[in-house]
Design a protein around this motif. Structure first.
Motif, mmCIF file in Angstrom:
data_model
loop_
_atom_site.group_PDB
_atom_site.id
_atom_site.type_symbol
_atom_site.label_atom_id
_atom_site.label_comp_id
_atom_site.label_asym_id
_atom_site.label_seq_id
_atom_site.Cartn_x
_atom_site.Cartn_y
_atom_site.Cartn_z
ATOM 1 N N PRO A 38 1.961 -3.174 10.695
ATOM 2 C CA PRO A 38 2.850 -3.029 11.857
ATOM 3 C C PRO A 38 4.130 -2.255 11.561
ATOM 4 O O PRO A 38 4.795 -1.780 12.479
ATOM 5 C CB PRO A 38 3.168 -4.479 12.227
ATOM 6 N N ASN A 39 4.493 -2.124 10.284
ATOM 7 C CA ASN A 39 5.775 -1.504 9.944
ATOM 8 C C ASN A 39 5.642 -0.467 8.824
ATOM 9 O O ASN A 39 6.170 -0.649 7.737
ATOM 10 C CB ASN A 39 6.791 -2.571 9.529
ATOM 11 N N THR A 40 4.925 0.595 9.088
ATOM 12 C CA THR A 40 4.780 1.656 8.099
ATOM 13 C C THR A 40 6.066 2.476 8.021
ATOM 14 O O THR A 40 6.632 2.852 9.036
ATOM 15 C CB THR A 40 3.611 2.580 8.472
ATOM 16 N N ARG A 41 6.521 2.730 6.811
ATOM 17 C CA ARG A 41 7.662 3.622 6.593
ATOM 18 C C ARG A 41 7.117 4.958 6.114
ATOM 19 O O ARG A 41 6.385 5.026 5.106
ATOM 20 C CB ARG A 41 8.628 3.040 5.552
ATOM 21 N N VAL A 42 7.455 6.022 6.820
ATOM 22 C CA VAL A 42 7.010 7.374 6.458
ATOM 23 C C VAL A 42 8.194 8.104 5.847
ATOM 24 O O VAL A 42 9.196 8.357 6.520
ATOM 25 C CB VAL A 42 6.483 8.127 7.689
ATOM 26 N N ASP A 84 5.406 -3.375 3.487
ATOM 27 C CA ASP A 84 3.990 -3.520 3.145
ATOM 28 C C ASP A 84 3.282 -2.180 2.985
ATOM 29 O O ASP A 84 2.282 -2.078 2.284
ATOM 30 C CB ASP A 84 3.257 -4.327 4.228
ATOM 31 N N HIS A 85 3.793 -1.155 3.672
ATOM 32 C CA HIS A 85 3.097 0.128 3.665
ATOM 33 C C HIS A 85 4.099 1.273 3.658
ATOM 34 O O HIS A 85 4.964 1.371 4.528
ATOM 35 C CB HIS A 85 2.194 0.246 4.910
ATOM 36 N N LEU A 86 3.966 2.147 2.650
ATOM 37 C CA LEU A 86 4.815 3.330 2.538
ATOM 38 C C LEU A 86 3.932 4.572 2.481
ATOM 39 O O LEU A 86 2.923 4.585 1.785
ATOM 40 C CB LEU A 86 5.670 3.277 1.262
ATOM 41 N N LYS A 145 0.876 -1.180 0.000
ATOM 42 C CA LYS A 145 0.000 0.000 0.000
ATOM 43 C C LYS A 145 0.909 1.224 0.000
ATOM 44 O O LYS A 145 1.812 1.338 0.829
ATOM 45 C CB LYS A 145 -0.868 -0.015 1.254
ATOM 46 N N ILE A 146 0.653 2.152 -0.928
ATOM 47 C CA ILE A 146 1.421 3.380 -1.001
ATOM 48 C C ILE A 146 0.478 4.560 -0.866
ATOM 49 O O ILE A 146 -0.409 4.763 -1.704
ATOM 50 C CB ILE A 146 2.204 3.486 -2.327
#
Length: 246
Positions: free
Chosen positions: A81-85, A107-109, A2-3
């Protein structure tokens, strides 16, 4: 993957995300894009997202509130659990292929694309995990930088490219620049394809490609050779290339 993309100019992403590999990746459900105008999160009646800097000076600074609230909302919706901002910023770390490969495993940016003079420092210090610069120059905003990073990451996701080996031998993926490529015709106006590529001898072809990758890196980006551990065979080829280049 997910971006989420936080920007004041969401229309800038319409053409980029809707074309080529980025579009195909979304069609294959390898990635889901969400472009958000973070002005929608402003808590004032005029939807203001910037203000004058404390201490004076030129330009306007992005306020922390809209960014803090937008990131918190997107994190909650993604439930990862591990979003990168990721903050696109000329003061960030220089972006490279290793970073692209690292981000492709997430998984998520969330990308924050700023404008104006800069960001309130509390954004940088409290909610950002990665500060990225795509080069030593300044752009009007972070949107173009975000597009570059997103493209380089999405193409690395499983099953996005038609041939999984395509990105494995790209320039920088191996630590070296990529070898030259040729296609038909074998003789174009007297300019001929190297004979070894027409030989059908896969061992010799692979050796030629390795040596040419070393040659191109030596001539164009010798600094890269200092960052990788060459195999004994590559070291031998490199010495041959150096002799041939004299």
């Amino acid at each position: 993957m997910k971006i989420d993309i936080l920007t004041l100019f969401p229309e800038m992403f319409t053409g980029v995300l809707g074309q080529s590999i980025l579009h195909k990746a979304a069609e294959k459900s390898a990635v889901k894009y969400n472009v958000v105008n973070f002005r929608e999160y402003a808590d004032n009646k005029h939807n203001t997202v910037d203000d004058y800097p404390y201490g004076g000076g030129a330009g306007m600074v992005l306020k922390p509130q809209p960014i803090f609230d937008a990131v918190a909302d997107l994190k909650e919706k993604a439930a990862s659990p591990n979003t990168r901002v990721i903050l696109l910023c000329p003061q960030g770390s220089r972006y490279d292929q290793r970073k692209a490969e690292e981000l492709a495993r997430e998984d998520h940016l969330i990308f924050i694309c700023g404008h104006y003079e800069g960001y309130d420092e509390r954004i940088r210090e409290n909610i950002v995990t990665d500060e990225i610069s795509i080069g030593d120059y300044v752009l009007t905003g972070g949107e173009l930088g975000a597009m570059v990073v997103i493209d380089s990451v999405v193409r690395l996701l499983p099953e996005v490219l038609g041939n999984e080996e395509s990105h494995m031998k790209d320039s920088f993926s191996t630590g070296l620049l990529e070898h030259p490529h040729y296609t038909r015709p074998a003789d174009f106006r007297g300019l001929k394809v190297p004979e070894v590529l027409l030989s059908g001898n896969h061992k010799l072809i692979e050796e030629w490609r390795n040596k040419e990758a070393l040659r191109r890196t030596l001539l164009r980006r010798p600094d890269l050779l200092e960052k990788i551990d060459l195999t004994d065979e590559q070291e031998k080829w490199l010495q041959e290339v150096k002799k041939e280049s004299k």
